[in-house]
Design an enzyme around this catalytic site. Structure first.
Site, PDB file in Angstrom:
ATOM      1  N   ASP A  86      47.585 -26.043 -69.949  1.00  8.88           N
ATOM      2  CA  ASP A  86      48.295 -27.139 -70.412  1.00  8.88           C
ATOM      3  C   ASP A  86      49.029 -28.280 -69.384  1.00  8.88           C
ATOM      4  OD1 ASP A  86      47.739 -25.743 -72.833  1.00  8.88           O
ATOM      5  OD2 ASP A  86      49.947 -24.580 -72.735  1.00  8.88           O
ATOM      6  N   GLY A 130      37.636 -42.773 -73.469  1.00 12.41           N
ATOM      7  CA  GLY A 130      37.468 -43.826 -74.369  1.00 12.41           C
ATOM      8  C   GLY A 130      38.060 -43.935 -75.559  1.00 12.41           C
ATOM      9  N   ALA A 131      38.913 -43.080 -75.912  1.00  9.96           N
ATOM     10  CA  ALA A 131      39.270 -42.762 -77.475  1.00  9.96           C
ATOM     11  C   ALA A 131      40.187 -44.038 -77.794  1.00  9.96           C
ATOM     12  CB  ALA A 131      40.337 -41.603 -77.415  1.00  9.96           C
ATOM     13  N   THR A 149      47.779 -22.198 -66.276  1.00  5.96           N
ATOM     14  CA  THR A 149      47.662 -22.389 -67.657  1.00  5.96           C
ATOM     15  C   THR A 149      46.895 -24.030 -67.833  1.00  5.96           C
ATOM     16  OG1 THR A 149      49.016 -23.542 -69.819  1.00  5.96           O
ATOM     17  CG2 THR A 149      50.100 -23.657 -67.552  1.00  5.96           C
ATOM     18  N   MET A 166      43.989 -28.661 -77.271  1.00  7.94           N
ATOM     19  CA  MET A 166      45.121 -27.760 -77.074  1.00  7.94           C
ATOM     20  C   MET A 166      46.165 -28.491 -76.231  1.00  7.94           C
ATOM     21  SD  MET A 166      43.899 -23.791 -76.333  1.00  7.94           S
ATOM     22  CE  MET A 166      43.643 -22.734 -77.744  1.00  7.94           C
ATOM     23  N   ALA A 186      42.323 -15.242 -53.632  1.00 10.33           N
ATOM     24  CA  ALA A 186      42.917 -15.574 -52.628  1.00 10.33           C
ATOM     25  C   ALA A 186      44.361 -14.647 -52.308  1.00 10.33           C
ATOM     26  CB  ALA A 186      43.584 -16.926 -53.073  1.00 10.33           C
ATOM     27  N   LYS A 225      33.108 -52.337 -83.787  1.00 13.63           N
ATOM     28  CA  LYS A 225      33.364 -50.953 -83.397  1.00 13.63           C
ATOM     29  C   LYS A 225      32.384 -50.078 -84.305  1.00 13.63           C
ATOM     30  CE  LYS A 225      36.615 -49.180 -80.831  1.00 13.63           C
ATOM     31  NZ  LYS A 225      36.589 -49.737 -79.516  1.00 13.63           N
ATOM     32  N   SER A 260      55.914 -16.746 -68.279  1.00 14.32           N
ATOM     33  CA  SER A 260      55.530 -15.777 -67.436  1.00 14.32           C
ATOM     34  C   SER A 260      56.802 -15.856 -66.237  1.00 14.32           C
ATOM     35  CB  SER A 260      54.304 -15.905 -66.992  1.00 14.32           C
ATOM     36  OG  SER A 260      53.388 -15.871 -68.052  1.00 14.32           O
TER      37      SER A 260
HETATM   38  O1  F6P Z   1      49.119 -22.100 -73.171  1.00 11.70           O
HETATM   39  C1  F6P Z   1      47.759 -22.170 -73.302  1.00 11.70           C
HETATM   40  C2  F6P Z   1      47.285 -22.424 -74.853  1.00 11.70           C
HETATM   41  O2  F6P Z   1      46.097 -22.356 -74.858  1.00 11.70           O
HETATM   42  C3  F6P Z   1      47.846 -23.430 -75.319  1.00 11.70           C
HETATM   43  O3  F6P Z   1      47.234 -24.513 -75.381  1.00 11.70           O
HETATM   44  C4  F6P Z   1      47.832 -22.869 -76.928  1.00 11.70           C
HETATM   45  O4  F6P Z   1      48.720 -23.370 -77.701  1.00 11.70           O
HETATM   46  C5  F6P Z   1      48.070 -21.410 -76.628  1.00 11.70           C
HETATM   47  O5  F6P Z   1      47.725 -21.153 -75.413  1.00 11.70           O
HETATM   48  C6  F6P Z   1      47.259 -20.264 -77.592  1.00 11.70           C
HETATM   49  O6  F6P Z   1      47.750 -19.289 -77.230  1.00 11.70           O
HETATM   50  P1  F6P Z   1      47.098 -17.926 -77.792  1.00 11.70           P
HETATM   51  O7  F6P Z   1      46.077 -17.234 -76.910  1.00 11.70           O
HETATM   52  O8  F6P Z   1      48.356 -17.009 -77.719  1.00 11.70           O
HETATM   53  O9  F6P Z   1      46.557 -17.992 -79.089  1.00 11.70           O
END
Ligand code: F6P
Length: 323
Positions: free
Chosen positions: A130, A188-189, A128, A172, A25, A217, A108
């Site tokens: 996360d 459904g954890a 990311t 992660m 893009a 369960k 970043s």
């Molecule tokens: O920020 C994304 C991420 O995958 C996190 O969830 C994880 O803690 C980290 O990066 C792992 O980073 P690296 O690629 O440096 O191992």
């Protein structure tokens, strides 16, 4: 701000599915407006060391469906030093990078803020898995990552039921529980542990498992954010105390790869175009993000001051629905 005629683009920090759609893009929007797009490989390291090239429209064909980043990425320690930062500025001048788009996480963006302070107009796009950047509701890669984790946990659930096991699945998220919370609801954890909320006492977890058994369960799925840690110890304790066989699965880097979902591709495309339009209009030093489900932009300094609001009420929802 001086008129811009070229725009550099780089990806930085951990990769995320959808980064390629953002790169595409940026490149095509720049060409659309008559600007020269410049690719910078391996994040800020590539900027410092001049690993740059002119992007053509066809260079970004057939990349949208691919995970990872065609520009590659890096976490660059040199860039965090004053000489490294100055080298990056000199290099941008030398290679004619008038404005820069940085696709990455909040680490970043601190680099983007420093470049902006030294006079290089920079726009950040959140990329990311996360989804842990407070100024934006959404970060590129999150949707693909939670869907990947959901698929994996659905499979683990099949075998957990067959064997009447407890499975602890570590996802992660660095210091954030966003991935864990969403995945816990979607799969459904029975329990979900995240860094933003104090860990419950072990006896209450044991009680929940024993109560679940009484209610017939057939499994007990625990989603654990990596920022909490201690999966192996927890598994050993549960197994000893309840007699329920307990296994640990760390999903790890599989969550960072794979073809991006529609949501990630669309969000990345919109935000990539917006970043270029800002620079074209002489606006720099902003971060692009999502607010109320729409693309918006915010001052880079202001954005980095915002604190995370965590929807940890969703953990209670996951538990309530798992009776
Ligand atoms: O920020 C994304 C991420 O995958 C996190 O969830 C994880 O803690 C980290 O990066 C792992 O980073 P690296 O690629 O440096 O191992």
């Amino acid at each position: 701000m001086d008129k811009i005629s070229s725009i550099g683009v780089l990806t930085s920090g951990g990769d995320a599915p959808g980064m390629n759609a953002a790169i595409r893009a940026v490149v095509r929007t720049a060409i659309f407006y008559g600007l020269k797009p410049i690719g910078i490989r391996k994040g800020y390291a590539g900027l410092i060391h001049g690993d740059v090239f002119e992007f053509k429209a066809r260079d970004v064909s057939d990349i949208m469906q691919r995970g990872g980043t065609v520009l590659q990425t890096a976490r660059c320690m040199e860039f965090k030093t004053k000489p490294g930062l100055e080298k990056a500025i000199d290099s941008a001048k030398y290679f004619g990078v008038d404005g820069l788009v940085v696709i990455g996480g909040d680490g970043s963006f601190r680099g983007a803020r420093d470049l902006s302070s030294l006079g290089l107009p920079t726009i950040g796009i959140p990329g990311t898995i996360d989804n842990d950047i407070p100024y934006t509701e959404y970060t590129i890669g999150f949707d693909t990552a939670i869907n990947t984790a959901k698929d994996a946990i659905d499979k683990i659930r099949d075998t957990a039921t067959s064997h009447e096991r407890c499975n602890i699945i570590e996802v992660m998220g660095h210091h954030s529980g966003q991935i864990a919370i969403n995945v816990a609801i979607a799969t459904g954890a029975e329990a979900c542990f995240v860094p933003e909320r104090p860990m419950p006492e072990m006896p209450s977890i044991i009680d929940a498992i024993l109560e679940g058994k009484k209610r017939n369960k057939k499994h007990f799925i625990i989603v654990l954010a990596e920022g909490v840690g201690g999966a192996a110890e927890m598994a050993a304790h549960i197994e000893q105390t309840t007699g329920m066989e307990t296994k640990v699965n760390t999903l790890g880097y599989m969550q960072r790869g794979g073809s991006p979902t529609v949501r990630d591709r669309c969000m990345a495309s919109e935000m990539g175009a917006k970043a270029v339009e800002l620079l074209k209009d002489g606006i720099g030093n902003r971060l692009v993000g999502i607010k109320d489900d729409r693309v918006y932009d915010i001052d880079i300094f202001e954005a980095l001051e915002i604190q995370q609001q965590v929807r940890d009420d969703l953990i209670d929802l996951a538990i309530m629905l798992s009776i």
